[in-house]
Design an enzyme around this catalytic site. Structure first.
Site, mmCIF file in Angstrom:
data_model
loop_
_atom_site.group_PDB
_atom_site.id
_atom_site.type_symbol
_atom_site.label_atom_id
_atom_site.label_comp_id
_atom_site.label_asym_id
_atom_site.label_seq_id
_atom_site.Cartn_x
_atom_site.Cartn_y
_atom_site.Cartn_z
ATOM 1 N N SER A 100 28.387 30.456 -20.397
ATOM 2 C CA SER A 100 28.390 31.554 -19.647
ATOM 3 C C SER A 100 29.957 31.857 -19.240
ATOM 4 O O SER A 100 30.075 33.136 -18.713
ATOM 5 C CB SER A 100 27.302 31.625 -18.275
ATOM 6 N N SER A 103 26.615 34.627 -18.459
ATOM 7 C CA SER A 103 26.262 35.297 -17.382
ATOM 8 C C SER A 103 27.445 35.858 -16.602
ATOM 9 O O SER A 103 27.290 36.699 -15.614
ATOM 10 C CB SER A 103 25.284 34.665 -16.653
ATOM 11 N N LYS A 142 33.114 35.077 -9.297
ATOM 12 C CA LYS A 142 31.742 35.460 -9.713
ATOM 13 C C LYS A 142 30.774 35.301 -8.670
ATOM 14 O O LYS A 142 30.844 34.392 -7.727
ATOM 15 C CB LYS A 142 31.425 34.459 -10.864
#
Length: 485
Positions: A178, A154, A79
């Protein structure tokens, strides 16, 4: 079938037998990315040359008979809010579009020790603020199961990459859900560890008392392997917990006889889609058939969790993002008239609307005259929410419910309705506020879109969480389903 459909042990056995090379795995990853990612848009930055170089080095290591790491040869996506030395880290924000870090996050050092291969950096909601991945300042990620739908956020890029076969596993971050929510939407396994189990050093901060790094994988066993590699105390992280790290892999026994499961009425009541609830009830029957017992309980302060979370998380974001000023790093506004104009223009140009919204909300909650009424009150309610979990865990081993109240929604359908978007996290936020571990595992489909079941455990009891998830997984085939791309 692709190489990434093999289990971790199958891959390692084939590598050991020289039927497979790490360079083959990396080539498979980039081939799939080249074929699919123009539709999925999971990656922001690829590191193909470095990945191929690392793969060749690992093949030599295998040939020489040297000791191999736990995740030997496995291609991973990271990420884009996890700092990677020499590899651009943008947090999907225009503010950091030119930021090339000079150090590694602790989890990256641990992945290097485990001999995994980094493929690149994954798309996300800007600064991890969002629940659909539509807040990326570059491009939205699309759900591999239906490209018209969101992958969740996210960590939407992290979940979509695993679902689409563009990485063997990925790392995401979870502040209010997330990792778990996009894992649910994309039909993969997402684990949020106990707060403090995995180092946050090198994770670009959103809300420091909530942020946690965790794995997204295609099955529970892989999740246990990745957690084994990244968990542990880190003196560079002041919130890192000094706890013994057990053998998570050996806990996957499949035995849950006599296990006591709590099912909160708030997690299967009003607001939860009827078809999602039906999938959860069917999953509970599977667990019951394996010898577990379940009862309905109450977590009465759940209704206050969303308001509490957005006050606390936004307040911490307001403080953490103050460092982005256009002076030391990141994008700087051109030709400002003075220092205040530099701050104003850099932040106006660099931050997207959702980030600005949360900074403003957090600054207001922390301001003189409102601190006691909002921020302090939210901290007190957070304690009550944690006590809810403590009370239930005094009698039960795990808590089970849906990960999200619905399946994935269409791109663009909620992006202009922040309140509705925030409410999508109503089932994951309480877990984050309490700081306890939870995993999302696939447990069904509704209209062709995956449903996730959330299994919540006591603090630092990831072993039980993984054991229950693995037992369920071994008696169903939802995790074996793949989107048709």
């Amino acid at each position: 079938m692709t190489l990434f459909d093999l289990s971790l042990n199958e891959i390692h056995n084939r590598l050991h037998a020289r039927d497979l090379a790490v360079t083959d795995l990396v080539a498979q990853a980039f081939q799939t990315i080249n074929e699919r990612d123009d539709r999925i848009q999971a990656y922001l930055t690829l590191d193909e040359e470095a990945a191929q170089h690392k793969a060749a080095a690992l093949d030599k290591k295998m040939a020489s008979g040297e000791a191999r790491g736990l995740l030997f040869g496995l291609p991973a996506g990271i990420k884009d809010n996890i700092v990677t030395e020499g590899l651009r880290t943008t947090c999907a924000s225009q503010f950091l579009r030119n930021y090339d870090p000079i150090y590694n996050a602790t989890v990256m050092e641990k992945l290097q020790l485990a001999d995994s291969v980094t493929l690149g950096k994954l798309n996300m909601d800007e600064f991890a603020m969002g629940g659909s991945n539509e807040n990326s300042s570059f491009m939205p990620v699309r759900n591999p199961w239906n490209l018209d739908y969101v992958p969740g956020g996210s960590s939407g890029g992290s979940a979509a990459a695993v679902a689409a076969g563009e990485a063997y596993f990925t790392l995401g971050s979870d502040t209010g859900g997330s990792i778990r929510q996009p894992a649910s939407y994309c039909g993969v396994v997402g684990l949020k560890p106990t707060y403090g189990l995995v180092s946050r050093f090198g994770l670009v901060a959103f809300a420091s008392s909530l942020d946690q790094i965790g794995p997204i994988t295609k099955n529970v066993e892989d999740s246990a392997y990745v957690l084994q590699a990244i968990a542990g105390y880190d003196e560079k992280d002041s919130t890192s917990a000094k706890v013994d790290i057990p053998d998570y892999i050996s806990s996957l026994t499949g035995d849950i006889k006599g296990l006591k499961i709590a099912v909160p009425s708030e997690y299967i009541g009003e607001g939860v889609d009827a078809a999602v609830k039906e999938s959860i009830m069917s999953a509970l029957k599977v667990l019951e058939g394996l010898g577990a017992e379940w009862e309905e309980v109450s977590l009465p302060y759940t209704e206050y969790a969303v308001a509490t979370y957005y006050l606390l998380a936004s307040s911490e974001a307001s403080s953490n993002l103050a460092r982005f000023d256009g002076v030391r790093y990141g994008v700087r506004a051109e030709n400002p008239g003075n220092l205040l104009e530099l701050y104003h223009q850099s932040r106006s140009e660099g931050f997207g609307p959702e980030v600005k919204r949360r900074i403003m909300l957090g600054t207001y909650a922390l301001s003189s005259g409102y601190y006691d009424a909002y921020y302090l009150k939210a901290q007190k309610v957070r304690t009550l929410i944690k006590q809810d979990f403590d009370n239930v865990f005094a009698k039960y081993d795990v808590i089970v419910g849906p990960t999200a109240p619905t399946t994935a929604f269409k791109l663009g359908s909620q992006v202009n309705d922040p309140l509705t978007m925030y409410l999508n996290d109503i089932l994951t936020i309480p877990v984050s506020l309490a700081g306890v571990p939870a995993i999302s595992v696939p447990c069904g489909f509704v209209s062709g879109l995956p449903v996730g079941m959330q299994i919540i455990g006591k603090a630092f009891d990831e072993q039980t969480v993984l054991r229950v998830a693995h037992a369920f997984e071994q008696n169903t085939d939802f995790h074996q389903q793949r989107p048709q791309l």
